[in-house]
Every structure is written in structure tokens, then in C-alpha cells.
Scaffold this motif. Sequence first.
Motif, PDB file in Angstrom:
ATOM      1  N   LEU B 355      11.108 -11.143 -14.930  1.00  0.00           N
ATOM      2  CA  LEU B 355      10.652  -9.931 -15.611  1.00  0.00           C
ATOM      3  C   LEU B 355      10.923  -8.697 -14.744  1.00  0.00           C
ATOM      4  O   LEU B 355      11.394  -7.664 -15.230  1.00  0.00           O
ATOM      5  N   ILE B 356      10.601  -8.841 -13.476  1.00  0.00           N
ATOM      6  CA  ILE B 356      10.817  -7.707 -12.564  1.00  0.00           C
ATOM      7  C   ILE B 356      12.309  -7.409 -12.425  1.00  0.00           C
ATOM      8  O   ILE B 356      12.723  -6.249 -12.375  1.00  0.00           O
ATOM      9  N   ALA B 357      13.105  -8.460 -12.416  1.00  0.00           N
ATOM     10  CA  ALA B 357      14.562  -8.254 -12.312  1.00  0.00           C
ATOM     11  C   ALA B 357      15.085  -7.506 -13.541  1.00  0.00           C
ATOM     12  O   ALA B 357      15.941  -6.616 -13.432  1.00  0.00           O
ATOM     13  N   SER B 371      11.993   7.002  -6.377  1.00  0.00           N
ATOM     14  CA  SER B 371      11.708   7.309  -4.979  1.00  0.00           C
ATOM     15  C   SER B 371      10.220   7.515  -4.709  1.00  0.00           C
ATOM     16  O   SER B 371       9.806   7.495  -3.559  1.00  0.00           O
ATOM     17  N   HIS B 372       9.439   7.703  -5.728  1.00  0.00           N
ATOM     18  CA  HIS B 372       8.004   7.900  -5.510  1.00  0.00           C
ATOM     19  C   HIS B 372       7.166   6.833  -6.210  1.00  0.00           C
ATOM     20  O   HIS B 372       6.039   7.092  -6.632  1.00  0.00           O
ATOM     21  N   TYR B 373       7.749   5.675  -6.350  1.00  0.00           N
ATOM     22  CA  TYR B 373       7.019   4.569  -6.957  1.00  0.00           C
ATOM     23  C   TYR B 373       7.132   3.346  -6.065  1.00  0.00           C
ATOM     24  O   TYR B 373       8.154   3.128  -5.412  1.00  0.00           O
ATOM     25  N   GLY B 374       6.078   2.569  -6.080  1.00  0.00           N
ATOM     26  CA  GLY B 374       6.063   1.341  -5.312  1.00  0.00           C
ATOM     27  C   GLY B 374       6.780   0.219  -6.035  1.00  0.00           C
ATOM     28  O   GLY B 374       7.391   0.424  -7.090  1.00  0.00           O
ATOM     29  N   ALA B 375       6.712  -0.959  -5.459  1.00  0.00           N
ATOM     30  CA  ALA B 375       7.378  -2.119  -6.049  1.00  0.00           C
ATOM     31  C   ALA B 375       6.693  -2.515  -7.348  1.00  0.00           C
ATOM     32  O   ALA B 375       5.474  -2.366  -7.509  1.00  0.00           O
ATOM     33  N   GLY B 376       7.501  -3.003  -8.280  1.00  0.00           N
ATOM     34  CA  GLY B 376       6.957  -3.387  -9.582  1.00  0.00           C
ATOM     35  C   GLY B 376       6.111  -4.643  -9.501  1.00  0.00           C
ATOM     36  O   GLY B 376       6.372  -5.548  -8.698  1.00  0.00           O
ATOM     37  N   LYS B 377       5.088  -4.658 -10.364  1.00  0.00           N
ATOM     38  CA  LYS B 377       4.246  -5.842 -10.448  1.00  0.00           C
ATOM     39  C   LYS B 377       3.971  -6.130 -11.918  1.00  0.00           C
ATOM     40  O   LYS B 377       3.670  -5.214 -12.690  1.00  0.00           O
ATOM     41  N   VAL B 378       4.096  -7.375 -12.281  1.00  0.00           N
ATOM     42  CA  VAL B 378       3.887  -7.754 -13.676  1.00  0.00           C
ATOM     43  C   VAL B 378       2.403  -7.625 -14.023  1.00  0.00           C
ATOM     44  O   VAL B 378       1.529  -8.068 -13.277  1.00  0.00           O
ATOM     45  N   GLN B 379       2.141  -7.002 -15.131  1.00  0.00           N
ATOM     46  CA  GLN B 379       0.768  -6.853 -15.612  1.00  0.00           C
ATOM     47  C   GLN B 379       0.467  -8.054 -16.520  1.00  0.00           C
ATOM     48  O   GLN B 379       0.829  -8.059 -17.692  1.00  0.00           O
ATOM     49  N   ASP B 380      -0.140  -9.033 -15.936  1.00  0.00           N
ATOM     50  CA  ASP B 380      -0.322 -10.286 -16.673  1.00  0.00           C
ATOM     51  C   ASP B 380      -1.772 -10.473 -17.115  1.00  0.00           C
ATOM     52  O   ASP B 380      -2.360 -11.537 -16.940  1.00  0.00           O
ATOM     53  N   VAL B 401       5.766  -4.282 -16.592  1.00  0.00           N
ATOM     54  CA  VAL B 401       5.895  -4.267 -15.134  1.00  0.00           C
ATOM     55  C   VAL B 401       5.509  -2.855 -14.705  1.00  0.00           C
ATOM     56  O   VAL B 401       6.090  -1.874 -15.197  1.00  0.00           O
ATOM     57  N   LEU B 402       4.511  -2.763 -13.848  1.00  0.00           N
ATOM     58  CA  LEU B 402       4.034  -1.451 -13.425  1.00  0.00           C
ATOM     59  C   LEU B 402       4.513  -1.130 -12.014  1.00  0.00           C
ATOM     60  O   LEU B 402       4.364  -1.941 -11.102  1.00  0.00           O
ATOM     61  N   TYR B 403       5.083   0.046 -11.877  1.00  0.00           N
ATOM     62  CA  TYR B 403       5.525   0.542 -10.568  1.00  0.00           C
ATOM     63  C   TYR B 403       4.550   1.641 -10.164  1.00  0.00           C
ATOM     64  O   TYR B 403       4.565   2.735 -10.757  1.00  0.00           O
ATOM     65  N   PRO B 404       3.693   1.377  -9.205  1.00  0.00           N
ATOM     66  CA  PRO B 404       2.636   2.341  -8.888  1.00  0.00           C
ATOM     67  C   PRO B 404       3.175   3.659  -8.345  1.00  0.00           C
ATOM     68  O   PRO B 404       4.083   3.681  -7.516  1.00  0.00           O
ATOM     69  N   LEU B 405       2.581   4.713  -8.840  1.00  0.00           N
ATOM     70  CA  LEU B 405       2.942   6.056  -8.380  1.00  0.00           C
ATOM     71  C   LEU B 405       2.403   6.269  -6.974  1.00  0.00           C
ATOM     72  O   LEU B 405       1.251   5.927  -6.689  1.00  0.00           O
ATOM     73  N   ILE B 406       3.230   6.817  -6.121  1.00  0.00           N
ATOM     74  CA  ILE B 406       2.825   7.068  -4.733  1.00  0.00           C
ATOM     75  C   ILE B 406       2.964   8.551  -4.428  1.00  0.00           C
ATOM     76  O   ILE B 406       4.031   9.147  -4.632  1.00  0.00           O
ATOM     77  N   ILE B 407       1.871   9.131  -3.987  1.00  0.00           N
ATOM     78  CA  ILE B 407       1.898  10.536  -3.563  1.00  0.00           C
ATOM     79  C   ILE B 407       1.340  10.599  -2.156  1.00  0.00           C
ATOM     80  O   ILE B 407       0.273  10.038  -1.878  1.00  0.00           O
ATOM     81  N   ASN B 408       2.048  11.286  -1.315  1.00  0.00           N
ATOM     82  CA  ASN B 408       1.639  11.391   0.090  1.00  0.00           C
ATOM     83  C   ASN B 408       1.339  10.014   0.697  1.00  0.00           C
ATOM     84  O   ASN B 408       0.380   9.839   1.458  1.00  0.00           O
ATOM     85  N   GLY B 409       2.127   9.050   0.285  1.00  0.00           N
ATOM     86  CA  GLY B 409       1.990   7.727   0.863  1.00  0.00           C
ATOM     87  C   GLY B 409       0.862   6.893   0.291  1.00  0.00           C
ATOM     88  O   GLY B 409       0.633   5.768   0.741  1.00  0.00           O
ATOM     89  N   LYS B 410       0.154   7.407  -0.710  1.00  0.00           N
ATOM     90  CA  LYS B 410      -0.968   6.658  -1.283  1.00  0.00           C
ATOM     91  C   LYS B 410      -0.711   6.360  -2.756  1.00  0.00           C
ATOM     92  O   LYS B 410      -0.166   7.194  -3.481  1.00  0.00           O
TER      93      LYS B 410
END
Lengths: 186, 618
Positions: B355-357, B371-380, B401-410
Amino acid sequence: MEQSDEIIVKNCQKGELEQFGILYEKYVKKIYSFVYFKIQHKESAEDITVKVFIKALDKIGSFKHSEGTFQAWIYKIARNTIIDHYRTSKIEANIEDAWDLPDNNNLERDLDLKVRLEAVEKYLKKLSPEQRELIIMRVWQDMPYREIAEILGKSESACKVAYSRAIGQLRKDLPLTLFIALCLLQ
Amino acid sequence: MENALCIFLEITVLNRFITYNRLGYFITKIPAYAGMTKEKSINLYINKKHMNQEIQNFLSDLYKIDGDLVKYEKELIKIIENLIQSKPDVKFDDAFKERLKTEIMAKIDELKKQNIVKTEKANVPSIFDNLFLNRFSFAIGGAVFVALIMLPFLMDKNNVTDNLAKKFPAINLSQKISKLDKGAFGKLSGEGAVDANISAKGNATSERAYGLGGGSAGISMDMTAKSVIAPGGYFPGMTNYEYVYAGEEFTITENEVEVLRRLKDKTAAKSYSDIVKGINIDLVNLSKFNDTELINISINEDREFGYSYSLSFTEGVSIYSNWEKWPHPEQSCRDEACYTSFRLKEGDVPADEELIALADGFIKEYGIDMSHYGAGKVQDFWRQYTGVPESDIYIPEEVSVLYPLIINGKEVYENGGSKSGLGININIRYKKVSAAYSIIAQNYESSNYDGVTNIDDILNSAKKGGMTPIYRNEISSETVKLEMDTPLTILLKYYSYNQDNGKSEELIIPALLFPVKNIPTDANRNIGYIQQNVIVPLVKEIFDQYQKEQVPQPILFEGKPVDTGEIAPADDTQTDAGTVDTLTVPEEKPTTTDVPAETPTSEATEPAVIENSAPVAR
């Protein structure tokens, strides 16, 4: 004159496309003639002339005065359209005008023109397409070197030198007796 | 014979002309040739004079270039003369000229109708202005509009694209933060500013009532909608939940915290609205509308498995499947058996890696800036449906698949405690990406505000449920204690509504996230329980607003059947085998029993979260 062209083109670029009609009136015969001199076939010359002006109208917005005159630009379109004509018709590869056609290919040339040019054709054939173009524009189209230089994207002096070389080449290739004969025959 | 003689004479005379002219003589008499009429002689003379001048010019040019050519003058004259005489008759046809002129004018008319002048110069507005003078069909205008809008987003760089790119500002949606002075955003809450998150909790209440609750981000619409076939069941007797802090001691030293406000740059929206002004509809004169902004556009791909995308000029882009172009075989069903035959089975769901692929492939293909999102994770979430026979588990048509938003490293969280980010939906049946959402503009302004430093106040707020306070029902027969672990500092999306100007603003504020350590696993309780995390804002103004105004929301249910048509999966439920001890107490005086802490399983306590959400200072 060129200032006038520049204003007309600018107006076209502003959306007053009707003014393209002025440019059309001014250049249609010149372009048609140029095409005809190179194509030597009336119907093909007309078809190509249509394409040239439609292309010019379609691309008028991309024309930049800083890169030359409108006349030079539309001649360039004409030259490219002629090359495209031969490439798409696949008569012969790598030819730029009818002068490059093999002698046995008369399908796309007006018969009367062939007769008219018969005496000089084989000598003109020896010239490069650019030299022929120079002669066409200078002798047949009565263009000043300045305009030829603009169209060919060269300096005026370079065009003059090229022209003199073309004539010099013809002088060497064309026997005097032939000229006399030509004159007498006409 | 007469002609031959004339030509012979022409040549002779011509040569003499040339010689005379070169010597500076002027011919003042018109020569009369033998055997010719006077008129013919005049014409010939004029022609020859003209030719003479031409030849003179040619010779003059040649001699300037190469003086040695003078000695070949006779030959040169003949060559030039011959060339002139050989000049083909171009057969220029006036009828052709008129025919082409008509064609040109028709083309001009067509171009003006289509409002297209392919120019690289900044002349688009004037061309559009001209359109007001003409009446064009809506269809043509619409087509041009779509073409002009779409092109900037295509790969090909043609004239129109260049044109638009030069005329209209680029829509810059990549992350950018501009620092402003302290308190630059004015009031964040209180008078004039209303916590839109509280209002949203009206919805949250209903969500909670049906067991959806926080953590819904990333759930595709299909998943939610399909929950109608999820088994319902009876809610148990009323249960109260109580948060207790079971983490380590911590301190907060920062007196000021940074608040981000997401900007909605309208520059592009205003500029691109000029295009719409160019559409002349015969129903309404759109040019009469002033100071317009183009809010969004929707484009469909007219192909099998095609997409639609919605471009908001201030928000970002959403991509979704073009419903008409994706097969829906179940639509032909008219009975339950048929529908059942199309139900997906658990084995149909690809492994998370696959799924992530798929999602990653889509992102790469469509050039989505990650560039401002983390690694994807399946929302199961669907896998975590507890207390339901396996045969009744609904297998969603789409998985996110959710790619978490990252701002200022968080990583950024939603108000309900789930991660916020860019989602990619994958259609399980066809193994294709069916949607991409929350590709949002990330242009922020930053300003400092007073922070919350009093730990007791923070813990008291957390014990009440933080930003989602729990409701305590006095008639409840049982209470479950929920242990909160040591908090993490996170960034939180927070919506502030200003009543004075009627505008809602999206803020990113710092907050504490208290992971709940012992999520109830009992099926019935599970449905009633919502949060995996308790969130407490660290912006004092917002914190105080919550303490003052927030009304606790009921999370208990009366013991009656829930409309199965509204049940949604409890996506934030857990499948951990942890046990939850409860103590039933008399209604009049509820008592509680501590709940043994289990290993936290919420996302917030996973390593990825820890990386981006540093524990608060001790």
C-alpha cells in the motif's frame, strides 16, 4: 517602414488581430514569390503561403522585435515551411528547394518554368541553397542587402560577400558562349 | 524573326547603356529600333533603362566587394541580365490572395473568439478585455478557461504556459514561515475570537456518540460510509471515565510559545480571476463583478480510472477519482446476495508495504512535494474493530496512507489527537490510488504568545480531558480510570473564529499530548471511548479560554440500540489485550477503581512520534 511593422505587430499582440491584415497585404506577394521561386510549383506555393500566414498569425504573440524585423521573421517561417513541405512529402531527403530535386523529378514543378529556367538551372543547381536564396532575394525579389541580411540572420557585408561569390561561381561555370546563345535564342 | 532581331538589338543597346552610364553619360533620347512602333520602342526603352539601373546596382555592389570582377564585366552583365530575364513568372493569383485573406480573417475571428494570442509578452489582460466586446458561447469560453488554467500545471512548456506563467503569479504552496512581532495575530480566543474547535465539538459529540471520535484523520470517506454495515449492538450501562496522571514529573520553562498562522495568499486568486472575467456568458455579464477572487477550480480527467482534482488558490490541491470513470460493478446489484458477492475479503487487502509503495509511486508520478511530510503509515483502523465476528468485519474499499505533516521538526496533530498530514487513499479492489487529500498550502506567519507554565493547571486540564473534556454522568453505574503517560510536546492544528470579522483562521499551536496508557479493549466500552490522547494547549490565551468556557461533552450513552445506519467504526479503538478493571458503584455515589496501566499502543507513543515530539522539560 519597419517601424510601421513594429507598431502593427504590437497592436496585434495587444489583441487587435485585425491589423494582421495590413501585414498580410504587405507581404503576401513577396512571400508567395519567394516560396514560388524555391518551389517552382504554383499550387504548392499557394498551399505553403497559406501555411506561412496561418503560422505567423498563430504565433504573432511570440514574435519579439528585439530579435529582428517582422519581414525577417515571416521569411524564416516560409523557409522552414518549405523544408517541412519536402520532408513531409518525402520526395527526397535533405532538400530545401526545388533546385535540389533530381532532374527526372518534374512532378512538382511548373512545366513552363522548367523551360524558362532550363538554360541556367544546371548552373544554379551548383550553388548552395543559401547562395541560390541570395540570388533569389537580390535579383528576383530586388531586396536590399540590409533586408537580406536580416532574413538570413547575417551581417550585410557577409551577405554581399556571399552574393559576389555566388555570381563569381556562376561566371566560372557559365560559358560565355552559352550566354550569347541564350541571348540569341530569346 | 522580328523578335529575335529586337532582342539582339536590346542586348547591344543595353551594353551601350551600361557603358554610357558608367562613364556618366545620360541618355536623353529614346532610341527607335528598326522595325518597331514608337510605342513599343518606348516600352522597351523604359524596361531596358530599368534593367540597366538594376544591373548597375548589382555591378556596383559586386565591385565594392571584389574589384577584380571589373575585368569580367561583360560576362557579369550577361549573367545578371540573364538571371533577371530568367526570373520566373510567379503567377500570383489575385483570386488566391482574396481566398487566403478570407481564410486569415476567419482565423483571426476564431482566435479572438477563443481569446488566444499566444504571446510571451504581458498582454493578456488587454486581450481579455477585448472579449467583452464580443459575445461568445459559454462552451468556448469554458474550454478556453479550462485550457488556460490547466496548462500551468502540466509538464509541457508551451507558449500559453509561458504566457500565463509570466502574467500570473505562481501559486507557491511550499512551506514558508515568516516571523512577526509578539502578539501579531491579535486575540486568539475570548471576545472577538471564538474557538472554532469548540464549535466543532458539536460535531465531535455526535462523532463520539457513534464511536468515531478523534483519530479520524486519514479515514477515507468510503470507510466511514461503509460503516453502515458494521454491526451495531447495544451500548452498555453508563460508564464514566476519569483521567489520572500516571507519568513522570515534568516542568515547563518557556514563558512564551510560538504560534503559527497559516496564510491564505490571495494574490494568485485575484490574478487568475481575471481569466474568468474573460469568459463571456450570454446569461450573465461576469465583467460586472469587481475585485474578484478565483477560489477554486475542478478538473476531470476524461479517461478510464481518471482523476479529478480540485485546486484551491488559497488552500491547496485535492485529487480524487473521477467517479464516472472508475468501474462500479456493484451498482448493478439489486439484492443482498449480489452486494455480498462484491464485498472485499481481508485477504484482498494488500500488505502495508504494498500500500505504501502504491502511495509513494503516486506521489512520485504526480510530483507531490513531500519535503515537509514524514514517512507514510497505513491507517488500518478497520483492523482494530473489536468485538465483531470476523465474517462481519467490513473491509473498506479504500485504505489511507497518512504522511504526517512536519513543521519545525515536529509532527502536527489534529485537535482530536490524531496525526495531521497528507493522505493517499488506495482503492483495494483495483489496487490503484484513488485520492490524495490535504496537499495544503503551507505559508505561515509566526508570532510569540504567552505560554502556560503552571504544571498543576495543565494537569487539572488534562484530567478533565484537555481540549476534549469528558462528561461525567451522575447516574452512571461505573467509572473507568484512564492513565495518562508523560506528555510530549507537539504542534496542534487549532481553528480560531473571529466573530468580529467572521473569519476563521488556522493556527498551529504548541500543546502537550498525554498518551492514554490503558485504552479500554472491551468491545462495548470501546465504542463509548474516544481519545487515545489527551491534548492540552500551551498558549495561555487558548488554555484559559478552554478552562473558562468549555462545556464538557457527554461520552456516555443511554442503554438503547444505536441506529446501525449511523454507526461508524471506532477508529481509535485498540486491540491490545490489556484488561480494564472496573468497579460498579451505586448510582448515588460512584466510586472508581484504578486501572492497571498497559503498554501504550497509541501512535503518539510510537518511536516516530517521539522523534518529532520531544518530551517536555523535566
